[in-house]
Design a protein around this motif. Sequence first.
Motif, PDB file in Angstrom:
ATOM      1  N   LYS A 120      -7.612  13.352 -17.638  1.00 50.34           N
ATOM      2  CA  LYS A 120      -6.431  13.892 -18.322  1.00 50.34           C
ATOM      3  C   LYS A 120      -5.208  13.882 -17.393  1.00 50.34           C
ATOM      4  N   THR A 121      -5.404  14.340 -16.163  1.00 54.57           N
ATOM      5  CA  THR A 121      -4.308  14.374 -15.192  1.00 54.57           C
ATOM      6  C   THR A 121      -3.863  12.961 -14.847  1.00 54.57           C
ATOM      7  N   LEU A 122      -4.829  12.046 -14.749  1.00 58.39           N
ATOM      8  CA  LEU A 122      -4.505  10.652 -14.444  1.00 58.39           C
ATOM      9  C   LEU A 122      -3.639  10.055 -15.550  1.00 58.39           C
ATOM     10  N   SER A 123      -4.003  10.346 -16.811  1.00 56.93           N
ATOM     11  CA  SER A 123      -3.245   9.824 -17.949  1.00 56.93           C
ATOM     12  C   SER A 123      -1.799  10.351 -17.922  1.00 56.93           C
ATOM     13  N   ASP A 124      -1.647  11.654 -17.631  1.00 53.66           N
ATOM     14  CA  ASP A 124      -0.300  12.253 -17.552  1.00 53.66           C
ATOM     15  C   ASP A 124       0.513  11.616 -16.420  1.00 53.66           C
ATOM     16  N   SER A 125      -0.144  11.412 -15.285  1.00 52.20           N
ATOM     17  CA  SER A 125       0.541  10.829 -14.132  1.00 52.20           C
ATOM     18  C   SER A 125       0.955   9.388 -14.414  1.00 52.20           C
ATOM     19  N   VAL A 126       0.057   8.652 -15.051  1.00 59.85           N
ATOM     20  CA  VAL A 126       0.340   7.245 -15.375  1.00 59.85           C
ATOM     21  C   VAL A 126       1.560   7.142 -16.290  1.00 59.85           C
ATOM     22  N   LYS A 127       1.663   8.084 -17.241  1.00 63.74           N
ATOM     23  CA  LYS A 127       2.795   8.067 -18.177  1.00 63.74           C
ATOM     24  C   LYS A 127       4.122   8.329 -17.450  1.00 63.74           C
ATOM     25  N   ARG A 128       4.048   9.009 -16.296  1.00 67.07           N
ATOM     26  CA  ARG A 128       5.279   9.326 -15.550  1.00 67.07           C
ATOM     27  C   ARG A 128       5.705   8.199 -14.606  1.00 67.07           C
ATOM     28  N   VAL A 129       4.866   7.193 -14.454  1.00 61.69           N
ATOM     29  CA  VAL A 129       5.177   6.115 -13.502  1.00 61.69           C
ATOM     30  C   VAL A 129       6.511   5.403 -13.813  1.00 61.69           C
ATOM     31  N   PRO A 130       6.777   5.009 -15.080  1.00 60.55           N
ATOM     32  CA  PRO A 130       8.079   4.360 -15.350  1.00 60.55           C
ATOM     33  C   PRO A 130       9.261   5.240 -14.969  1.00 60.55           C
ATOM     34  N   SER A 131       9.109   6.554 -15.185  1.00 67.42           N
ATOM     35  CA  SER A 131      10.186   7.483 -14.835  1.00 67.42           C
ATOM     36  C   SER A 131      10.400   7.525 -13.311  1.00 67.42           C
ATOM     37  N   VAL A 132       9.287   7.514 -12.551  1.00 69.05           N
ATOM     38  CA  VAL A 132       9.371   7.528 -11.079  1.00 69.05           C
ATOM     39  C   VAL A 132      10.031   6.237 -10.580  1.00 69.05           C
ATOM     40  N   ILE A 133       9.552   5.095 -11.092  1.00 70.49           N
ATOM     41  CA  ILE A 133      10.114   3.807 -10.652  1.00 70.49           C
ATOM     42  C   ILE A 133      11.598   3.719 -11.052  1.00 70.49           C
ATOM     43  N   GLY A 134      11.892   4.150 -12.286  1.00 70.25           N
ATOM     44  CA  GLY A 134      13.285   4.122 -12.771  1.00 70.25           C
ATOM     45  C   GLY A 134      14.203   4.976 -11.915  1.00 70.25           C
ATOM     46  N   THR A 135      13.734   6.162 -11.538  1.00 66.95           N
ATOM     47  CA  THR A 135      14.563   7.066 -10.720  1.00 66.95           C
ATOM     48  C   THR A 135      14.810   6.482  -9.331  1.00 66.95           C
TER      49      THR A 135
ATOM     50  N   ASN B 199       0.835  -1.201   0.000  1.00 66.39           N
ATOM     51  CA  ASN B 199       0.000   0.000   0.000  1.00 66.39           C
ATOM     52  C   ASN B 199       0.878   1.262   0.000  1.00 66.39           C
ATOM     53  N   PHE B 200       1.957   1.202   0.770  1.00 66.38           N
ATOM     54  CA  PHE B 200       2.882   2.339   0.863  1.00 66.38           C
ATOM     55  C   PHE B 200       3.540   2.604  -0.503  1.00 66.38           C
ATOM     56  N   ILE B 201       3.990   1.537  -1.176  1.00 67.23           N
ATOM     57  CA  ILE B 201       4.619   1.682  -2.503  1.00 67.23           C
ATOM     58  C   ILE B 201       3.605   2.245  -3.497  1.00 67.23           C
ATOM     59  N   GLN B 202       2.389   1.694  -3.456  1.00 69.19           N
ATOM     60  CA  GLN B 202       1.310   2.155  -4.349  1.00 69.19           C
ATOM     61  C   GLN B 202       1.091   3.664  -4.217  1.00 69.19           C
ATOM     62  N   LYS B 203       0.938   4.086  -2.945  1.00 67.99           N
ATOM     63  CA  LYS B 203       0.645   5.500  -2.685  1.00 67.99           C
ATOM     64  C   LYS B 203       1.831   6.386  -3.039  1.00 67.99           C
ATOM     65  N   THR B 204       3.051   5.920  -2.723  1.00 66.87           N
ATOM     66  CA  THR B 204       4.252   6.718  -2.999  1.00 66.87           C
ATOM     67  C   THR B 204       4.423   6.936  -4.496  1.00 66.87           C
ATOM     68  N   VAL B 205       4.346   5.842  -5.269  1.00 64.97           N
ATOM     69  CA  VAL B 205       4.540   5.946  -6.725  1.00 64.97           C
ATOM     70  C   VAL B 205       3.471   6.846  -7.336  1.00 64.97           C
ATOM     71  N   ALA B 206       2.200   6.642  -6.953  1.00 64.38           N
ATOM     72  CA  ALA B 206       1.108   7.438  -7.518  1.00 64.38           C
ATOM     73  C   ALA B 206       1.248   8.913  -7.143  1.00 64.38           C
ATOM     74  N   LYS B 207       1.602   9.160  -5.879  1.00 59.43           N
ATOM     75  CA  LYS B 207       1.724  10.536  -5.388  1.00 59.43           C
ATOM     76  C   LYS B 207       2.821  11.290  -6.149  1.00 59.43           C
ATOM     77  N   TYR B 208       3.979  10.636  -6.305  1.00 58.70           N
ATOM     78  CA  TYR B 208       5.092  11.335  -6.961  1.00 58.70           C
ATOM     79  C   TYR B 208       4.957  11.367  -8.483  1.00 58.70           C
ATOM     80  N   ALA B 209       4.192  10.433  -9.050  1.00 62.92           N
ATOM     81  CA  ALA B 209       3.924  10.501 -10.489  1.00 62.92           C
ATOM     82  C   ALA B 209       3.025  11.700 -10.776  1.00 62.92           C
ATOM     83  N   ASN B 210       2.194  12.043  -9.808  1.00 59.74           N
ATOM     84  CA  ASN B 210       1.284  13.182  -9.957  1.00 59.74           C
ATOM     85  C   ASN B 210       1.983  14.513  -9.652  1.00 59.74           C
TER      86      ASN B 210
END
Lengths: 183, 208
Positions: B147-162, A3-14
């Motif tokens: 729209k914001t969700l789509s933009d955020s989803v596209k950034r997920v690989p970059s977040v995980i990679g970093t 849950n923590f990973i889920q929230k962290t990744v989603a929060k920082y992707a946003n």
Amino acid sequence: MNNFIQKTVAKYANDNAKFLFITAAAGWFLASAAQTFGIVVNNKIDKDEKKFLVPQEICDGAANIGLYALVTAPLIKTTDKLVESGKISFKNIQKNTPEFDKLRGGARVLASLAGAVLSSSILTPLIRNKIGSMAKGEDIKQKTPIYNNYTPYYQPFFQKSYNKIPTRMNSYLAFTKNSNMKI
Amino acid sequence: MVRRSMITRVQSNNNKVNFGALKLKPIELGKNAQTALGKINDFSSIHQRLAIGTFGLVIQPMIDIHNKEVDEETRKTSAVRSAAKAIIGTATGIVVRGACMKASELKFAKRDALGKIVKENGKLVLDEQKIKNTFKEGFEHLNLDEKTLSDSVKRVPSVIGTIAALGVMIITNFVVDAPLTNITMEKINKFMEEHFARKKQSKGGANE
């Protein structure tokens, strides 16, 4: 944990600006630790130079992270406030629309980048050089009173011209008490 | 008396100093600035590292070489070290981040029925649905519009990679960065010594 990973990744992707802010600080900490280790184990760097470079490196890391936070966090906050209050607006784009949020995010990322460049490339080198040279200065001061190897070819410590160290009474006394002194 | 009343008026405003005199003119950003900000919003840590590294390489050695607090030899060593650090730190930082992000993108890439990666104009396409499903709880919690969700989803690989790159860099900083910085420092020093020796020689020849 999941849950923590889920929230962290989603929060920082946003919130890209916040994410870049935190990861840059973490990256600097790791890089600084490695660079200090590199200097300590490097046999080719002179011992005297190490005395400047090691504190310089530690100061560099601490100042980098501290200044980065000190400059960037308010910069992001101010940018946010300016956009929110309408001091910075976007032509033909209404507030609270997805497009507006995207542009506001861009402004925040730009503020984060500007803060990183300003703090790490300009402010940190200036401050770390000051602190690093102070550390080296302290080291020289501690060495000054000890004086044992006087030879006619060696300039006495109490003379002002030696490394620009000011005259000290204990340097002079150490010099006069030296058994090798021939007048 | 007038001054005291002014202070009272400022302090009565929740005990905060009033900066009302500092009024900024509103700025309206046009199409070009908006396009640029839109692109900047999708910047990854690679862009950030590149910006910091480039400015660091240009400005930091200049500051070190003008540091009057230390002797000339230390000044030179410090400037060369700053340049070497900027070059190696940026290069390894970009390579490690790039590799980790690529691996993350491959993990979330769209695949056809045979399991082959789908490409559009030579670029792999992200499987947004797969990312949404993987981080469903996290994104539901944020309540984002489409729209914001789509933009955020596209950034997920970059977040995980970093984040992965930070883990990898604990090792590479010690194993790659530190020794390479020292080697680069020696190379720059050697180059500078040869350069100044040549310059001195040519000057001496001209004087003769």
